[in-house]
Design a protein around this motif. Structure first.
Motif, PDB file in Angstrom:
ATOM      1  N   ARG A   1       0.848  -1.194   0.000  1.00  0.00           N
ATOM      2  CA  ARG A   1       0.000   0.000   0.000  1.00  0.00           C
ATOM      3  C   ARG A   1       0.885   1.245   0.000  1.00  0.00           C
ATOM      4  N   GLY A   2       0.380   2.288  -0.605  1.00  0.00           N
ATOM      5  CA  GLY A   2       1.124   3.526  -0.717  1.00  0.00           C
ATOM      6  C   GLY A   2       0.798   4.295  -1.993  1.00  0.00           C
ATOM      7  N   PRO A   3       0.873   3.683  -3.217  1.00  0.00           N
ATOM      8  CA  PRO A   3       1.392   2.331  -3.440  1.00  0.00           C
ATOM      9  C   PRO A   3       2.921   2.339  -3.528  1.00  0.00           C
ATOM     10  N   VAL A   4       3.510   1.191  -3.198  1.00  0.00           N
ATOM     11  CA  VAL A   4       4.949   0.991  -3.337  1.00  0.00           C
ATOM     12  C   VAL A   4       5.160  -0.274  -4.154  1.00  0.00           C
ATOM     13  N   LEU A   5       5.734  -0.109  -5.343  1.00  0.00           N
ATOM     14  CA  LEU A   5       6.006  -1.216  -6.255  1.00  0.00           C
ATOM     15  C   LEU A   5       7.518  -1.425  -6.318  1.00  0.00           C
ATOM     16  N   ILE A   6       7.962  -2.662  -6.100  1.00  0.00           N
ATOM     17  CA  ILE A   6       9.388  -2.973  -6.078  1.00  0.00           C
ATOM     18  C   ILE A   6       9.652  -4.152  -7.008  1.00  0.00           C
ATOM     19  N   VAL A   7      10.607  -3.973  -7.912  1.00  0.00           N
ATOM     20  CA  VAL A   7      11.092  -5.056  -8.768  1.00  0.00           C
ATOM     21  C   VAL A   7      12.582  -5.216  -8.472  1.00  0.00           C
ATOM     22  N   SER A   8      12.954  -6.317  -7.859  1.00  0.00           N
ATOM     23  CA  SER A   8      14.338  -6.551  -7.451  1.00  0.00           C
ATOM     24  C   SER A   8      14.821  -7.879  -8.007  1.00  0.00           C
ATOM     25  N   ASP A   9      16.140  -8.034  -8.088  1.00  0.00           N
ATOM     26  CA  ASP A   9      16.729  -9.269  -8.607  1.00  0.00           C
ATOM     27  C   ASP A   9      18.087  -9.476  -7.958  1.00  0.00           C
ATOM     28  N   ASP A  10      18.669 -10.640  -8.222  1.00  0.00           N
ATOM     29  CA  ASP A  10      19.995 -10.961  -7.687  1.00  0.00           C
ATOM     30  C   ASP A  10      21.020 -11.058  -8.805  1.00  0.00           C
ATOM     31  N   GLY A  11      20.791 -10.281  -9.865  1.00  0.00           N
ATOM     32  CA  GLY A  11      21.705 -10.289 -11.006  1.00  0.00           C
ATOM     33  C   GLY A  11      22.940  -9.439 -10.763  1.00  0.00           C
ATOM     34  N   PRO A  12      23.629  -9.061 -11.834  1.00  0.00           N
ATOM     35  CA  PRO A  12      24.867  -8.291 -11.698  1.00  0.00           C
ATOM     36  C   PRO A  12      24.657  -6.853 -11.236  1.00  0.00           C
ATOM     37  N   GLY A  13      23.412  -6.331 -11.298  1.00  0.00           N
ATOM     38  CA  GLY A  13      23.141  -4.973 -10.861  1.00  0.00           C
ATOM     39  C   GLY A  13      23.585  -3.933 -11.866  1.00  0.00           C
ATOM     40  N   VAL A  14      23.541  -2.684 -11.415  1.00  0.00           N
ATOM     41  CA  VAL A  14      23.902  -1.549 -12.264  1.00  0.00           C
ATOM     42  C   VAL A  14      25.257  -1.021 -11.804  1.00  0.00           C
ATOM     43  N   PRO A  15      26.213  -0.853 -12.704  1.00  0.00           N
ATOM     44  CA  PRO A  15      27.526  -0.318 -12.315  1.00  0.00           C
ATOM     45  C   PRO A  15      27.403   1.058 -11.658  1.00  0.00           C
ATOM     46  N   GLU A  16      28.310   1.353 -10.748  1.00  0.00           N
ATOM     47  CA  GLU A  16      28.266   2.607  -9.994  1.00  0.00           C
ATOM     48  C   GLU A  16      28.307   3.830 -10.902  1.00  0.00           C
ATOM     49  N   ASP A  17      29.088   3.755 -11.977  1.00  0.00           N
ATOM     50  CA  ASP A  17      29.219   4.921 -12.846  1.00  0.00           C
ATOM     51  C   ASP A  17      28.000   5.157 -13.726  1.00  0.00           C
ATOM     52  N   GLN A  18      27.007   4.248 -13.689  1.00  0.00           N
ATOM     53  CA  GLN A  18      25.811   4.391 -14.513  1.00  0.00           C
ATOM     54  C   GLN A  18      24.550   4.634 -13.686  1.00  0.00           C
ATOM     55  N   ARG A  19      24.661   4.617 -12.366  1.00  0.00           N
ATOM     56  CA  ARG A  19      23.470   4.744 -11.515  1.00  0.00           C
ATOM     57  C   ARG A  19      22.814   6.118 -11.643  1.00  0.00           C
ATOM     58  N   ASP A  20      23.624   7.166 -11.829  1.00  0.00           N
ATOM     59  CA  ASP A  20      23.066   8.517 -11.881  1.00  0.00           C
ATOM     60  C   ASP A  20      22.326   8.802 -13.183  1.00  0.00           C
ATOM     61  N   ARG A  21      22.642   8.065 -14.256  1.00  0.00           N
ATOM     62  CA  ARG A  21      22.036   8.368 -15.559  1.00  0.00           C
ATOM     63  C   ARG A  21      21.211   7.211 -16.095  1.00  0.00           C
ATOM     64  N   ILE A  22      20.854   6.251 -15.233  1.00  0.00           N
ATOM     65  CA  ILE A  22      20.177   5.049 -15.713  1.00  0.00           C
ATOM     66  C   ILE A  22      18.775   5.351 -16.233  1.00  0.00           C
ATOM     67  N   PHE A  23      18.142   6.467 -15.744  1.00  0.00           N
ATOM     68  CA  PHE A  23      16.776   6.790 -16.161  1.00  0.00           C
ATOM     69  C   PHE A  23      16.742   7.807 -17.306  1.00  0.00           C
TER      70      PHE A  23
END
Length: 451
Positions: A377-399
């Motif tokens: 509720r909120g609503p709060v939607l979360i999509v998570s995984d245990d893959g390799p993730g997003v590199p640190e240098d790409q987190r700021d521009r991923i969207f």
């Protein structure tokens, strides 16, 4: 609580409260000033009465002698006025011993300099007194009691209290009426900005027939909104026309490539034609995504067209569809969906939001990995995984548009999926973020933080 919130959030209510407080402070200040004026006038009148009385006694002594003065003091004490300030006298020798008068003790005033001061007489009453030296061995003290002003001051306080209450009520009524009218006029402007349809613009035009500043603001706002609406309509028409003109020849080209692929027998040529078809379909998908992003960004904050959507049912239905794909791709999909989560939105856009997040997870998580879809509720939607993730240098521009996350599985795609997710989220007053974590990626969609 609602009334306090209204006062805190409405500038007109704050002005009314400020005006009432100002009226109360002014009334209280006038009451204090009136009290001080009455008391100061009473003291000045008392000082004049004592000086006149003392001057009369000095004249009596000058024209007679000590015995004559003592006799006149006795007569004065016997004929005290009923409604005046009670007078007290003390005729004493140089050592302060009483010769005549109703006071017994000399209060310590210096008779040689005609000193005057407030004193306490027998019974504790406060009086104003002045002393004077009549001769080498004779001095005189005249004192008048302060008039009892308690009744007068209470009457003045009652008058100011009544007048203050009436003034505050008048300010409150007049201010509230004016504030209500102003709030109603501004509400039409805000309604037109929230939902700039023809009815709101017509209402704004009808309400701006006057000539004051609010009417001028309403007229300018209505004209600006009408121009923006025309520009937006022209922009949508142009983009739709351009998209149609680009999509149609691309589809024709794809159909020709299909025919060429069916007619050719050369394997190398067939492979190149198939690659060309793939690129054409990628261009079409990129064009559609860009149009969807532009449409969502253009309608950010617009509540028009939003209807209640059961996000729990939508997420569960999509989760069941992706469960079959997960078995085929060797992934594990976990659904943790809270029931009856409803949001005002567009079902098709919300579907694109969830599917893009799931597609992104399935694309980058290697075989055998786990993907979790969570809804609260909120609503709060979360999509998570245990893959390799997003590199640190790409987190700021991923969207950002055309930003593609790198992984061992490749970087296929135009990099518009997460940009579209952000545009759709903002259209629904939601905010998408990439939560920090040691392993995998965790995308969270939650209500916007209000600063």
């Amino acid at each position: 609580m609602k009334r306090l919130a209204f006062i805190r959030n409405s500038i007109f209510a704050q002005i009314v409260v400020w005006a009432i407080g100002t009226a109360a402070v002014i009334t209280f200040g006038l009451w204090l000033l009136t009290n001080a004026t009455i008391e100061r006038s009473n003291r000045q009148a008392l000082e004049r009465a004592v000086d006149v009385d003392l001057a009369g006694m000095v004249d009596i002594y000058a024209s007679g002698d000590r015995d004559e003065l003592a006799k006149r003091i006795k007569d004065r004490l016997a004929l005290q006025p009923r409604n005046g300030d009670p007078a007290h006298y003390l005729l004493a020798d140089a050592r302060g011993k009483r010769i005549a008068g109703d006071l017994t003790d000399w209060p310590g005033l210096h008779a040689g300099i005609s000193e005057a001061a407030d004193i306490r007489i027998e019974g504790g009453e406060r009086a104003f007194a002045r002393a004077t030296q009549l001769g080498p061995n004779l001095k005189l003290l005249v004192a008048h009691e302060y008039r009892d002003l308690s009744m007068l001051l209470r009457q003045v306080a009652l008058v100011f209290l009544t007048g203050g209450v009436l003034a505050m009520l008048a300010v409150a009524l007049g201010g509230w009426t004016a504030a209500h009218r102003l709030a109603g006029r501004l509400a039409r402007i805000n309604a037109a900005f929230r939902q700039p349809d023809d009815a709101a613009l017509e209402e704004l035009a009808r309400g701006s027939a006057g000539h004051d500043e609010i009417d001028e603001l309403a007229a300018h706002s209505g004209n600006a909104l009408a121009r923006l609406k025309r520009l937006a309509a022209a922009h949508r028409e142009t983009t739709d026309h351009v998209a149609h003109e680009m999509r149609t020849p691309l589809m024709h080209l794809d159909n020709r490539l299909v025919k060429a692929l069916a007619a050719t027998l050369d394997a190398e040529t067939a492979a190149r034609v198939a690659d060309a078809r793939t690129e054409i379909r990628g261009i079409i998908r990129m064009l559609e995504s860009l149009l969807d992003i532009a449409a969502s960004e253009a309608r950010r904050g617009d509540r028009h067209g939003l209807v209640p959507v059961d996000l729990s049912v939508l997420a569960a239905r999509l989760g069941e569809l992706y469960a079959d794909s997960a078995e085929e791709s060797g992934h594990r999909l976990i659904l943790d969906i809270e029931p009856d989560v409803v949001i005002a939105g567009e079902e098709m856009s919300l579907t694109r939001l969830i599917t893009n997040l799931l597609d992104n997870a399935f694309k980058f998580v290697p075989r055998g990995g786990t993907i979790r879809l969570t809804l609260r509720r909120g609503p709060v939607l979360i999509v998570s995984d245990d893959g390799p993730g997003v590199p640190e240098d790409q987190r700021d521009r991923i969207f950002e548009k055309f930003a593609r996350g790198g992984s061992s599985l490749g970087t296929e795609g135009a990099g518009l999926g997460l940009a579209l997710c952000r545009a759709i989220a903002e259209r629904h007053h939601l905010e998408i973020s990439l939560a920090p974590g040691e392993r995998g990626a965790c995308f969270t969609v939650a209500p916007e933080f209000r600063r």
